[in-house]
Design an enzyme around this catalytic site. Structure first.
Site, PDB file in Angstrom:
ATOM      1  CD  GLU A   1     -35.789 -32.517  17.818  1.00  0.00           C
ATOM      2  OE1 GLU A   1     -36.083 -31.932  16.904  1.00  0.00           O
ATOM      3  OE2 GLU A   1     -34.831 -33.151  18.922  1.00  0.00           O
ATOM      4  N   PRO A   2     -41.997 -33.491  17.787  1.00  0.00           N
ATOM      5  CG  PRO A   2     -43.416 -34.933  17.763  1.00  0.00           C
ATOM      6  CD  PRO A   2     -42.177 -35.136  18.212  1.00  0.00           C
ATOM      7  N   GLY A   3     -43.747 -30.249  18.523  1.00  0.00           N
ATOM      8  CA  GLY A   3     -44.061 -29.491  19.703  1.00  0.00           C
ATOM      9  C   GLY A   3     -45.685 -29.097  19.558  1.00  0.00           C
ATOM     10  NE  ARG A   4     -46.477 -25.446  15.319  1.00  0.00           N
ATOM     11  CZ  ARG A   4     -46.471 -23.608  14.841  1.00  0.00           C
ATOM     12  NH1 ARG A   4     -47.314 -23.263  15.251  1.00  0.00           N
ATOM     13  NH2 ARG A   4     -45.199 -23.524  15.463  1.00  0.00           N
TER      14      ARG A   4
ATOM     15  NE  ARG B   1     -47.385 -19.024  16.880  1.00  0.00           N
ATOM     16  CZ  ARG B   1     -48.540 -19.517  16.148  1.00  0.00           C
ATOM     17  NH1 ARG B   1     -49.435 -19.321  15.631  1.00  0.00           N
ATOM     18  NH2 ARG B   1     -47.950 -20.590  14.454  1.00  0.00           N
TER      19      ARG B   1
ATOM     20  CE1 TYR C   1     -43.583 -17.054  14.896  1.00  0.00           C
ATOM     21  CE2 TYR C   1     -45.542 -17.235  14.716  1.00  0.00           C
ATOM     22  CZ  TYR C   1     -44.091 -17.743  14.935  1.00  0.00           C
ATOM     23  OH  TYR C   1     -43.839 -18.263  16.188  1.00  0.00           O
TER      24      TYR C   1
ATOM     25  CB  CYS D   1     -48.514   1.507  24.396  1.00  0.00           C
ATOM     26  SG  CYS D   1     -48.476   2.777  24.002  1.00  0.00           S
TER      27      CYS D   1
ATOM     28  CE1 TYR E   1     -42.149 -23.343  19.646  1.00  0.00           C
ATOM     29  CE2 TYR E   1     -44.642 -24.369  18.366  1.00  0.00           C
ATOM     30  CZ  TYR E   1     -43.169 -24.203  18.732  1.00  0.00           C
ATOM     31  OH  TYR E   1     -42.312 -24.865  18.558  1.00  0.00           O
TER      32      TYR E   1
HETATM   33  C1  LIG Z   1     -35.014 -28.510  16.730  1.00  0.00           C
HETATM   34  C2  LIG Z   1     -36.124 -27.954  16.668  1.00  0.00           C
HETATM   35  N1  LIG Z   1     -37.252 -29.686  17.130  1.00  0.00           N
HETATM   36  C3  LIG Z   1     -38.443 -29.590  16.785  1.00  0.00           C
HETATM   37  C4  LIG Z   1     -39.246 -28.443  17.380  1.00  0.00           C
HETATM   38  C5  LIG Z   1     -41.008 -28.133  17.311  1.00  0.00           C
HETATM   39  O1  LIG Z   1     -41.633 -27.817  16.205  1.00  0.00           O
HETATM   40  P1  LIG Z   1     -43.259 -27.739  15.619  1.00  0.00           P
HETATM   41  O2  LIG Z   1     -43.964 -27.063  17.097  1.00  0.00           O
HETATM   42  O3  LIG Z   1     -43.030 -26.753  14.630  1.00  0.00           O
HETATM   43  O4  LIG Z   1     -43.563 -28.554  16.509  1.00  0.00           O
HETATM   44  C6  LIG Z   1     -38.806 -27.151  16.780  1.00  0.00           C
HETATM   45  C7  LIG Z   1     -39.446 -25.743  16.337  1.00  0.00           C
HETATM   46  O5  LIG Z   1     -38.978 -25.079  16.563  1.00  0.00           O
HETATM   47  C8  LIG Z   1     -37.299 -27.041  16.415  1.00  0.00           C
HETATM   48  O6  LIG Z   1     -36.168 -25.871  16.057  1.00  0.00           O
END
Ligand SMILES: Cc1ncc(COP(=O)(O)O)c(C=O)c1O
Length: 420
Positions: free
Chosen positions: A279-282, A319, A323, A350, A379
């Site tokens: 499940e890559p996002g970033r 971000r 963090y 502000c 993000y």
């Molecule tokens: C359940 C789950 N899968 C996948 C991701 C994707 O993470 P990333 O964007 O770091 O790949 C997240 C991010 O919070 C997540 O909570």
């Protein structure tokens, strides 16, 4: 001359055409990442699936791209699911997450035939069973487990350690109770397990460790209940280069570690290797995006620092204040000029904490210059807010050197549209 070119487009021209702040996303970059996923994971290993973690960046156009590239999609709310539905995304390719899904969200998922709901706790299991029985539908689920793996990343984006709001801990017997219960449910089909150990993870050994722990569970469940685990969802979290492209690892650095460990552990315990989901996002969209700002006020405090304020800030990129995320940036209209000093880039909110970048090396700058902040694809837009009643920026997609608007800039009227 000498402007910063991104994805084949002159960023200064983009700023002129669409105004700032502006999110700019390269479709070519996203497509390239999807190709790497197909070649280095889906085609390399049988019985695998890749879903895009849409929380990183989601618009209808992004959902269309992911659909066209043949990936599935991970959603974490009714709003993300709704966006997928609006572009006729195949519901059997949706994975629905969340540690506190509402009854309405579960109903929405069940009614629309979402492929997999990732169940975070036993209460949720009861809710799904009763909603599924109402609709007379059998629902595929995975249990999110908390594998008790600490990874080296900011503590706000660690998720696999024991002390986490997410998932069912492996450390006690709760997971076995949950499995037993799921197996007794008439409308629930338990497919397997999910873990997500965190985000922006540079080392692959956390994944291998988590896989080993889950395979022990899989083995115990087979021995005790005769339960065969069909699916293992290994989450996302692969790192990208924010300050330095070298930081980014190839996908296979992570996925080979996951697959090799899994194959070894399964054969050691004489288990059938389950379907593996990533499940890559970033990793798909982070480096595909930049944000353009116009520089305004410049405040020099002799001997201390120079604050350079831009026309956005924590509202379009929370971000750094959330963090301490670090970013790289260039003065887009002076891209080829030599850096002469270090400045602190501040947002316009502000809040004293609204600082985007510390100690950025820049050439001689003046109000009106355009600042391009890199690797803001993930993000940023998805975490943007209207704090200080600042409208959200527009989003422009670039494909083969051509720009197109995919999200209009919010207006002041938009800010008031729900007010009575
Ligand atoms: C359940 C789950 N899968 C996948 C991701 C994707 O993470 P990333 O964007 O770091 O790949 C997240 C991010 O919070 C997540 O909570």
């Amino acid at each position: 001359m000498g402007n910063f070119i991104f994805a084949g487009c002159d960023t200064v021209e983009l700023a002129k055409k669409y105004g700032t702040p502006l999110y700019v996303i390269s479709e070519d970059f996203i497509i390239e990442r999807c190709r790497e996923i197909r070649e280095d994971f889906l085609e390399k290993y049988s019985n695998t699936m890749a879903v895009y973690a849409s929380k990183a960046f989601l618009t209808k156009e992004m959902a269309r791209i992911i659909k066209r590239e043949g990936l599935g999609m991970d959603v974490v709310s009714g709003g993300e699911l709704y966006t997928a539905m609006e572009v006729d995304f195949a519901m059997d390719k949706i994975v629905f997450h969340g540690n506190n899904k509402s009854i309405d969200e579960i109903e929405m998922a069940v009614k629309n035939g979402v492929g997999r709901i990732v169940v975070d706790n036993i209460r949720e299991l009861d809710l799904i069973e009763s909603i599924a029985s109402k609709y007379q539908k059998r629902v595929g689920i995975q249990f999110r487990i908390c594998p008790g793996v600490d990874v080296h990343t900011h503590k706000y984006i660690q998720t696999g350690q024991l002390d986490s709001k997410f998932g069912i801990p492996l450390a006690d017997n709760t997971i076995k109770k949950a499995v037993k219960k799921a197996l007794d449910c008439k409308y629930i089909k338990l497919l397997g397990f999910h873990f997500h150990i965190g985000s922006q993870i540079h080392e692959n050994h956390g994944y291998s460790l988590a896989v080993r722990k889950v395979v022990s569970l899989i083995k115990e469940l087979k021995d005790e209940y005769g339960f065969i685990t069909r699916e293992l969802n290994t989450g996302g979290g692969y790192a990208i280069g924010y300050k330095d492209e070298e930081d980014r690892k190839n996908l296979s650095y992570y996925t080979d570690a996951i697959m090799n460990t899994l194959e070894q552990e399964c054969s050691k315990h004489n288990l059938h290797r389950p379907l593996v989901i990533i499940e890559p996002g970033r990793w798909i969209v982070g480096e595909a995006g930049i944000t353009l700002y116009t520089i305004g006020a410049i405040k020099e405090i002799p001997g201390i620092r120079t604050y350079v304020s831009v026309d956005g800030g924590m509202t379009d990129n929370p971000r750094p204040s959330l963090y301490e995320a670090k970013y790289e940036a260039f003065v887009a209209n002076k891209y080829e000029e030599k850096a002469v000093k270090k400045v602190t880039v501040a947002g316009k909110c502000c809040e004293s904490g609204d600082i985007l970048i510390r100690d950025l090396k820049v050439p001689q700058i003046e109000p009106g210059d355009i600042l391009a902040v890199l690797a803001t694809g993930a993000y940023n837009y998805s975490m943007a807010s209207n704090y200080n009643r600042i409208p959200r920026p527009a989003v422009v997609m670039i494909s083969k050197g051509k720009d197109r608007l995919i999200v209009r800039r919010e207006s002041y009227e938009d800010l008031l549209r729900n007010e009575i």
